[in-house]
Design a protein around this motif. Structure first.
Motif, PDB file in Angstrom:
ATOM      1  N   LYS A 105       0.832  -1.200   0.000  1.00  0.00           N
ATOM      2  CA  LYS A 105       0.000   0.000   0.000  1.00  0.00           C
ATOM      3  C   LYS A 105       0.869   1.253   0.000  1.00  0.00           C
ATOM      4  O   LYS A 105       0.375   2.368   0.168  1.00  0.00           O
ATOM      5  CB  LYS A 105      -0.904  -0.027   1.247  1.00  0.00           C
ATOM      6  CG  LYS A 105      -2.112   0.877   1.193  1.00  0.00           C
ATOM      7  CD  LYS A 105      -2.911   0.762   2.481  1.00  0.00           C
ATOM      8  CE  LYS A 105      -4.097   1.720   2.464  1.00  0.00           C
ATOM      9  NZ  LYS A 105      -4.840   1.664   3.756  1.00  0.00           N
ATOM     10  N   VAL A 212       2.081   3.359   6.138  1.00  0.00           N
ATOM     11  CA  VAL A 212       0.942   2.436   6.020  1.00  0.00           C
ATOM     12  C   VAL A 212       1.386   0.971   6.027  1.00  0.00           C
ATOM     13  O   VAL A 212       0.707   0.109   5.476  1.00  0.00           O
ATOM     14  CB  VAL A 212       0.126   2.730   4.735  1.00  0.00           C
ATOM     15  CG1 VAL A 212      -0.607   4.036   4.851  1.00  0.00           C
ATOM     16  CG2 VAL A 212       1.022   2.719   3.501  1.00  0.00           C
ATOM     17  N   CYS A 220      -4.782  -6.674  15.527  1.00  0.00           N
ATOM     18  CA  CYS A 220      -5.714  -7.408  14.660  1.00  0.00           C
ATOM     19  C   CYS A 220      -5.886  -8.847  15.135  1.00  0.00           C
ATOM     20  O   CYS A 220      -6.986  -9.404  15.087  1.00  0.00           O
ATOM     21  CB  CYS A 220      -5.232  -7.360  13.213  1.00  0.00           C
ATOM     22  SG  CYS A 220      -3.538  -7.975  12.990  1.00  0.00           S
ATOM     23  N   ASN A 247     -14.486  -7.263   9.220  1.00  0.00           N
ATOM     24  CA  ASN A 247     -13.844  -5.932   9.201  1.00  0.00           C
ATOM     25  C   ASN A 247     -13.294  -5.474  10.554  1.00  0.00           C
ATOM     26  O   ASN A 247     -12.777  -4.359  10.658  1.00  0.00           O
ATOM     27  CB  ASN A 247     -14.799  -4.848   8.683  1.00  0.00           C
ATOM     28  CG  ASN A 247     -14.821  -4.785   7.171  1.00  0.00           C
ATOM     29  OD1 ASN A 247     -14.032  -5.434   6.493  1.00  0.00           O
ATOM     30  ND2 ASN A 247     -15.744  -4.003   6.616  1.00  0.00           N
ATOM     31  N   ALA A 250      -9.577  -4.681  10.352  1.00  0.00           N
ATOM     32  CA  ALA A 250      -9.319  -3.481   9.549  1.00  0.00           C
ATOM     33  C   ALA A 250      -9.660  -2.216  10.319  1.00  0.00           C
ATOM     34  O   ALA A 250      -8.951  -1.205  10.233  1.00  0.00           O
ATOM     35  CB  ALA A 250     -10.117  -3.547   8.256  1.00  0.00           C
ATOM     36  N   MET A 251     -10.737  -2.260  11.080  1.00  0.00           N
ATOM     37  CA  MET A 251     -11.156  -1.077  11.839  1.00  0.00           C
ATOM     38  C   MET A 251     -10.194  -0.753  12.976  1.00  0.00           C
ATOM     39  O   MET A 251     -10.004   0.416  13.321  1.00  0.00           O
ATOM     40  CB  MET A 251     -12.569  -1.291  12.385  1.00  0.00           C
ATOM     41  CG  MET A 251     -13.651  -1.274  11.312  1.00  0.00           C
ATOM     42  SD  MET A 251     -15.333  -1.323  11.996  1.00  0.00           S
ATOM     43  CE  MET A 251     -15.398  -2.987  12.666  1.00  0.00           C
ATOM     44  N   LYS A 252      -9.554  -1.761  13.554  1.00  0.00           N
ATOM     45  CA  LYS A 252      -8.661  -1.546  14.694  1.00  0.00           C
ATOM     46  C   LYS A 252      -7.200  -1.342  14.293  1.00  0.00           C
ATOM     47  O   LYS A 252      -6.397  -0.898  15.101  1.00  0.00           O
ATOM     48  CB  LYS A 252      -8.756  -2.738  15.647  1.00  0.00           C
ATOM     49  CG  LYS A 252     -10.089  -2.867  16.360  1.00  0.00           C
ATOM     50  CD  LYS A 252     -10.312  -1.736  17.348  1.00  0.00           C
ATOM     51  CE  LYS A 252     -11.608  -1.910  18.124  1.00  0.00           C
ATOM     52  NZ  LYS A 252     -11.804  -0.838  19.117  1.00  0.00           N
ATOM     53  N   CYS A 253      -6.848  -1.655  13.034  1.00  0.00           N
ATOM     54  CA  CYS A 253      -5.454  -1.535  12.600  1.00  0.00           C
ATOM     55  C   CYS A 253      -4.981  -0.083  12.689  1.00  0.00           C
ATOM     56  O   CYS A 253      -5.561   0.802  12.044  1.00  0.00           O
ATOM     57  CB  CYS A 253      -5.308  -2.036  11.161  1.00  0.00           C
ATOM     58  SG  CYS A 253      -3.626  -1.883  10.527  1.00  0.00           S
ATOM     59  N   THR A 255      -2.347   1.448  11.491  1.00  0.00           N
ATOM     60  CA  THR A 255      -1.753   2.015  10.274  1.00  0.00           C
ATOM     61  C   THR A 255      -2.659   1.875   9.058  1.00  0.00           C
ATOM     62  O   THR A 255      -2.293   2.292   7.953  1.00  0.00           O
ATOM     63  CB  THR A 255      -0.400   1.338   9.966  1.00  0.00           C
ATOM     64  OG1 THR A 255      -0.608  -0.062   9.751  1.00  0.00           O
ATOM     65  CG2 THR A 255       0.585   1.547  11.095  1.00  0.00           C
ATOM     66  N   LYS A 256      -3.843   1.273   9.255  1.00  0.00           N
ATOM     67  CA  LYS A 256      -4.820   1.078   8.167  1.00  0.00           C
ATOM     68  C   LYS A 256      -4.231   0.293   7.001  1.00  0.00           C
ATOM     69  O   LYS A 256      -4.570   0.524   5.845  1.00  0.00           O
ATOM     70  CB  LYS A 256      -5.354   2.425   7.671  1.00  0.00           C
ATOM     71  CG  LYS A 256      -5.975   3.289   8.753  1.00  0.00           C
ATOM     72  CD  LYS A 256      -7.113   2.563   9.446  1.00  0.00           C
ATOM     73  CE  LYS A 256      -7.705   3.404  10.578  1.00  0.00           C
ATOM     74  NZ  LYS A 256      -8.725   2.648  11.365  1.00  0.00           N
ATOM     75  N   LYS A 259      -6.928  -3.853   4.317  1.00  0.00           N
ATOM     76  CA  LYS A 259      -8.011  -3.373   3.463  1.00  0.00           C
ATOM     77  C   LYS A 259      -9.329  -3.969   3.945  1.00  0.00           C
ATOM     78  O   LYS A 259      -9.459  -5.184   4.058  1.00  0.00           O
ATOM     79  CB  LYS A 259      -7.757  -3.772   2.008  1.00  0.00           C
ATOM     80  CG  LYS A 259      -8.861  -3.354   1.054  1.00  0.00           C
ATOM     81  CD  LYS A 259      -8.606  -3.897  -0.336  1.00  0.00           C
ATOM     82  CE  LYS A 259      -9.774  -3.592  -1.264  1.00  0.00           C
ATOM     83  NZ  LYS A 259      -9.590  -4.191  -2.607  1.00  0.00           N
ATOM     84  N   PRO A 260     -10.338  -3.141   4.222  1.00  0.00           N
ATOM     85  CA  PRO A 260     -11.621  -3.671   4.698  1.00  0.00           C
ATOM     86  C   PRO A 260     -12.535  -4.083   3.555  1.00  0.00           C
ATOM     87  O   PRO A 260     -12.332  -3.695   2.407  1.00  0.00           O
ATOM     88  CB  PRO A 260     -12.221  -2.477   5.459  1.00  0.00           C
ATOM     89  CG  PRO A 260     -11.698  -1.284   4.700  1.00  0.00           C
ATOM     90  CD  PRO A 260     -10.309  -1.662   4.227  1.00  0.00           C
TER      91      PRO A 260
END
Length: 292
Positions: A105, A212, A220, A247, A250-253, A255-256, A259-260
């Protein structure tokens, strides 16, 4: 007379060799299944090798022998599978579509460079110079070697990172073979949740080069209620057999990097008209009609 003898000798030798060749062709003839030719005709003829066989001819022979499934051609898809199944007299079956996935990413904005590269526009050439210009030694170099080998226009470099178009991807594997970083992997198309990083560096080093990247924090892993997160070499990975696309990871990561799955927003329902308002509207329309 010598010429006549020579002609006779050559004629006799020719006859003998002809008989030998005719006997050999019958003795050692390889029987070809007529279904193989029909299957080959039904295949798209791309010869991409995505099926795991040496071209469409190899796949056709394997299907005819029962050594490959009738839906083994990733390019032809369901339509091709149905034709081949009809030839073989079986049902095609609906297999899950597998697509390529670039596990990075690190866009131009998100990553740092070690130096400015000005060589051949080829990822393999750039990787030969101390791993390439990107600060992250695991990141996508974005020079488009994978784009050049894709015959289906299914992968493009966007903001310095290769991105796969799932609808066009046929899982031929050519992009996977040429990526010098080993960033491109296969995944089920419907499994949208995925970790877009392959760095095995410690979190501190990841942060120094990419905003990222996966820092191996383990959040996670703790959040996943289905035991679908695996940690190997300081990197989170997803077990697609267990992942339910909830998801939560993904919501808690922080550094995002995960991918959700995209959720469709429910359609807004029109507000119901109350009975009283409806009756008044009918009366108004009736009075207007009488006046006219």
């Amino acid at each position: 007379m010598l010429i006549v003898y020579a002609v006779l000798v050559l004629g006799v030798l020719g006859l003998i060799f002809g008989l030998i060749l005719d006997f050999a062709s019958k003795k050692f003839a390889v029987e070809v299944d007529p279904k193989e030719a029909e299957i080959l005709e039904a295949l798209p003829g791309a010869n991409c090798g995505g099926c795991g066989f040496p071209g469409c001819g190899g796949l056709a022979a394997a299907i005819a022998k029962g050594e490959a499934p009738v839906n083994g051609c990733p390019v032809g898809g369901a339509a091709c599978a149905e034709k081949v199944a009809a030839i073989m007299g079986v049902e095609a079956g609906a297999g899950e579509k597998i697509v390529a996935n670039v596990r990075c990413k690190g866009t131009c904005e998100a990553t740092k460079n070690k130096y400015e590269y000005s060589g051949i526009e080829d990822c393999r050439a750039a990787a030969s110079l101390i791993g390439g210009p990107k600060g992250c030694s695991y990141g996508c170099l974005g020079l488009g070697t994978c784009v050049q080998v894709c015959a289906f226009d299914a992968i493009h470099v966007i903001d310095g990172v290769a991105v796969v178009d799932d609808e066009k991807c046929v899982n031929c594997g050519k992009c996977i073979d040429v990526c010098p970083k080993g960033l491109i992997e296969r995944k089920p198309q419907k499994k949208e949740v995925t970790v877009l990083c392959k760095s095995n560096d410690f979190g501190k080093n990841v942060k120094e080069n990419c905003t990222v990247g996966c820092i191996g924090c383990g959040i996670c892993f703790k959040e996943c209620p289905f035991d679908a997160i695996i940690f190997e070499n300081k990197l989170a990975q997803i077990d697609y057999d267990k992942c339910k696309q909830c998801n939560k990871c993904a919501m808690k990561c922080p550094t995002k990097v995960i991918k959700p799955k995209e959720r469709k927003k429910p359609a807004v329902q029109p507000k119901p008209v109350e009975k009283k308002e409806a009756d008044e509207k009918v009366k108004e329309e009736s009075s207007e009609t009488e006046n006219n």
